[in-house]
Design a protein around this motif. Structure first.
Motif, PDB file in Angstrom:
ATOM      1  N   UNK A   1       0.657  -1.504  -0.289  1.00 44.99           N
ATOM      2  CA  UNK A   1      -0.488   0.082  -0.106  1.00 44.99           C
ATOM      3  C   UNK A   1       0.795   1.019  -0.349  1.00 44.99           C
ATOM      4  N   UNK A   2       0.611   2.203  -1.009  1.00 46.18           N
ATOM      5  CA  UNK A   2       1.184   3.749  -0.865  1.00 46.18           C
ATOM      6  C   UNK A   2       1.164   4.409   0.375  1.00 46.18           C
ATOM      7  N   UNK A   3       2.272   4.444   1.201  1.00 47.62           N
ATOM      8  CA  UNK A   3       1.703   5.490   2.719  1.00 47.62           C
ATOM      9  C   UNK A   3       1.695   7.011   1.785  1.00 47.62           C
ATOM     10  N   UNK A   4       0.518   7.420   2.188  1.00 48.65           N
ATOM     11  CA  UNK A   4       0.530   9.513   1.816  1.00 48.65           C
ATOM     12  C   UNK A   4       0.112   9.799   3.359  1.00 48.65           C
ATOM     13  N   UNK A   5       0.796  11.016   3.635  1.00 43.80           N
ATOM     14  CA  UNK A   5       0.825  11.588   5.013  1.00 43.80           C
ATOM     15  C   UNK A   5       0.657  12.993   4.863  1.00 43.80           C
ATOM     16  N   UNK A   6      -0.615  13.485   5.142  1.00 47.59           N
ATOM     17  CA  UNK A   6      -1.049  14.488   4.905  1.00 47.59           C
ATOM     18  C   UNK A   6      -1.700  15.214   6.079  1.00 47.59           C
ATOM     19  N   UNK A   7      -0.263  14.647   7.659  1.00 55.57           N
ATOM     20  CA  UNK A   7      -0.760  15.471   8.669  1.00 55.57           C
ATOM     21  C   UNK A   7      -0.010  16.639   8.897  1.00 55.57           C
ATOM     22  N   UNK A   8      -0.470  17.574   9.595  1.00 60.26           N
ATOM     23  CA  UNK A   8      -0.002  18.989   9.642  1.00 60.26           C
ATOM     24  C   UNK A   8       0.415  19.584  11.288  1.00 60.26           C
ATOM     25  N   UNK A   9       1.735  19.276  12.115  1.00 62.88           N
ATOM     26  CA  UNK A   9       1.370  20.249  13.265  1.00 62.88           C
ATOM     27  C   UNK A   9       1.452  21.402  13.015  1.00 62.88           C
ATOM     28  N   UNK A  10      -0.060  21.558  13.841  1.00 53.98           N
ATOM     29  CA  UNK A  10      -0.727  23.225  14.347  1.00 53.98           C
ATOM     30  C   UNK A  10       0.549  23.448  15.497  1.00 53.98           C
ATOM     31  N   UNK A  11       1.587  24.511  15.468  1.00 56.54           N
ATOM     32  CA  UNK A  11       2.179  25.565  16.760  1.00 56.54           C
ATOM     33  C   UNK A  11       1.078  26.234  17.191  1.00 56.54           C
ATOM     34  N   UNK A  12       1.588  26.776  18.343  1.00 54.89           N
ATOM     35  CA  UNK A  12       0.890  27.221  19.038  1.00 54.89           C
ATOM     36  C   UNK A  12       0.847  27.364  20.657  1.00 54.89           C
ATOM     37  N   UNK A  13       0.161  28.484  21.232  1.00 59.72           N
ATOM     38  CA  UNK A  13      -0.258  28.452  22.318  1.00 59.72           C
ATOM     39  C   UNK A  13      -2.051  27.279  22.008  1.00 59.72           C
ATOM     40  N   UNK A  14      -2.981  27.046  23.113  1.00 61.68           N
ATOM     41  CA  UNK A  14      -3.621  26.354  23.026  1.00 61.68           C
ATOM     42  C   UNK A  14      -4.602  27.242  22.254  1.00 61.68           C
ATOM     43  N   UNK A  15      -5.069  28.191  22.402  1.00 65.14           N
ATOM     44  CA  UNK A  15      -5.577  29.568  21.359  1.00 65.14           C
ATOM     45  C   UNK A  15      -5.678  29.292  20.644  1.00 65.14           C
ATOM     46  N   UNK A  16      -3.838  29.648  19.889  1.00 69.97           N
ATOM     47  CA  UNK A  16      -3.819  30.105  19.171  1.00 69.97           C
ATOM     48  C   UNK A  16      -3.849  28.799  18.036  1.00 69.97           C
ATOM     49  N   UNK A  17      -3.778  27.480  18.406  1.00 69.17           N
ATOM     50  CA  UNK A  17      -4.314  25.981  17.816  1.00 69.17           C
ATOM     51  C   UNK A  17      -5.560  26.130  17.183  1.00 69.17           C
ATOM     52  N   UNK A  18      -6.342  26.275  18.793  1.00 71.28           N
ATOM     53  CA  UNK A  18      -8.132  26.501  18.279  1.00 71.28           C
ATOM     54  C   UNK A  18      -8.196  27.757  17.319  1.00 71.28           C
ATOM     55  N   UNK A  19      -8.093  28.117  17.056  1.00 70.41           N
ATOM     56  CA  UNK A  19      -8.264  29.565  16.018  1.00 70.41           C
ATOM     57  C   UNK A  19      -7.969  29.015  14.514  1.00 70.41           C
ATOM     58  N   UNK A  20      -6.386  28.470  15.207  1.00 72.67           N
ATOM     59  CA  UNK A  20      -5.850  27.990  13.116  1.00 72.67           C
ATOM     60  C   UNK A  20      -7.260  26.219  13.158  1.00 72.67           C
ATOM     61  N   UNK A  21      -7.225  25.589  13.827  1.00 67.93           N
ATOM     62  CA  UNK A  21      -7.960  24.741  13.759  1.00 67.93           C
ATOM     63  C   UNK A  21      -9.259  24.876  12.850  1.00 67.93           C
ATOM     64  N   UNK A  22     -10.370  25.610  13.725  1.00 60.68           N
ATOM     65  CA  UNK A  22     -11.394  26.530  13.386  1.00 60.68           C
ATOM     66  C   UNK A  22     -11.509  27.388  11.751  1.00 60.68           C
ATOM     67  N   UNK A  23     -10.408  27.758  11.764  1.00 61.29           N
ATOM     68  CA  UNK A  23     -10.148  28.233  10.066  1.00 61.29           C
ATOM     69  C   UNK A  23     -10.116  27.312   9.324  1.00 61.29           C
ATOM     70  N   UNK A  24      -9.630  25.999   9.367  1.00 58.84           N
ATOM     71  CA  UNK A  24      -9.199  24.741   8.377  1.00 58.84           C
ATOM     72  C   UNK A  24     -10.952  24.097   8.449  1.00 58.84           C
ATOM     73  N   UNK A  25     -11.592  24.694   9.228  1.00 55.91           N
ATOM     74  CA  UNK A  25     -12.860  22.907   9.682  1.00 55.91           C
ATOM     75  C   UNK A  25     -13.180  24.047   8.644  1.00 55.91           C
ATOM     76  N   UNK A  26     -13.565  25.777   8.717  1.00 50.46           N
ATOM     77  CA  UNK A  26     -14.613  26.794   7.850  1.00 50.46           C
ATOM     78  C   UNK A  26     -14.037  26.044   5.993  1.00 50.46           C
ATOM     79  N   UNK A  27     -12.682  26.893   6.434  1.00 50.62           N
ATOM     80  CA  UNK A  27     -12.360  26.996   4.679  1.00 50.62           C
ATOM     81  C   UNK A  27     -12.644  25.395   3.614  1.00 50.62           C
TER      82      UNK A  27
END
Length: 262
Positions: free
Chosen positions: A232-258
């Motif tokens: 099986x082809x191994x494909x990883x699209x994982x992205x590490x989100x850095x920052x404070x918990x608030x910054x991480x939450x904001x980035x995750x929310x943005x990505x989910x909306x986008x």
């Protein structure tokens, strides 16, 4: 009680690198060790425990080359009485329905009360042979069995369901039971019994001996074709989100909306 247990010889890949052979339809077996299928080892033990509780006899059935004799003799040393090995290169062992047809032909005239199989093989993991064998023989069937109680003309079983649930069922005999690993603790064969096992009956037959038309069980007669094996082809699209918990939450929310997920 007359009992049959079906076993399979499988490659031990736990500590070996697995590669695909030149045909592209199988793994390269050079250097691999072969042993009894794990679930079948529990099936052997359950068959012997049932015989010890209800008296009778246990036969072993295996479709494999001569190299399986060591595994078969081990089952005989643990307490099985006789063994039958089917060896015929014409059998398409990759197809579980065809394999079951061959096993059924070898067992049909023996009037078994109970047949044990493992729940699945560790190589193909089809989980189909037990049910198909029961269908071929016109017997009742229960799969993923974790506990067995023999009654008068019936067997009460506990079956493992999804989520760890257990289902209690009564199955009329004769029946085929596909047992789950962990149903018991497989015993070791004493050395003295291993010596005795060398004298027990181990009969070898082919398709002609058991009356099976090769056109029904060979690769040409299969309705399913194995095209190729591949890694099986191994494909990883994982992205590490850095920052404070608030910054991480904001980035995750943005990505989910986008991404249109919110």
């Amino acid at each position: 009680m007359k009992i049959l247990v079906c076993t399979k010889l499988v490659p031990d890949t736990s500590e070996s690198d697995v590669s695909i052979d030149k045909t592209g339809k199988d793994i390269a077996t050079n250097g691999l060790k072969f042993d009894i299928n794990e679930a079948d080892n529990y099936a052997v033990e359950e068959a012997i425990l049932t015989r010890e509780a209800k008296e009778g006899e246990v036969d072993v059935l295996c479709m494999a080359p001569q190299s399986a004799d060591v595994v078969i003799r081990m089952a005989l040393a643990k307490g099985c009485e006789r063994a039958l090995r089917i060896e015929d290169p014409r059998v398409n062992v990759r197809n579980p329905l065809q394999a079951a047809k061959v096993l059924a032909a070898a067992a049909k005239d023996q009037a078994y009360d109970l047949i044990f199989t493992g729940c699945m093989s560790s190589d193909d993991k089809n989980m189909s042979v037990g049910a198909a064998l029961a269908e071929e023989l016109g017997m009742n069937h229960a799969a993923m069995v974790k506990h067995v109680e023999i009654g008068d003309g019936k067997v009460t079983v506990q079956r493992e369901l999804e989520g760890g649930l257990l289902e209690v069922s009564e199955v009329a005999l004769p029946a085929v039971l596909s047992v789950q690993t962990g149903i018991n603790t497989p015993r070791y064969a004493p050395v003295r019994e291993l010596r005795k096992a060398m004298k027990k009956e181990l009969k070898v037959v082919n398709l002609d001996d058991i009356g099976v038309d090769e056109n029904q069980v060979n690769e040409a007669g299969s309705k399913v074709e194995l095209l190729k094996l591949y890694y099986p082809e191994v494909i990883s699209n994982a992205e590490m989100i850095e920052g404070t918990p608030e910054e991480k939450a904001e980035q995750i929310a943005f990505k989910l909306v986008k991404g249109g997920l919110l």
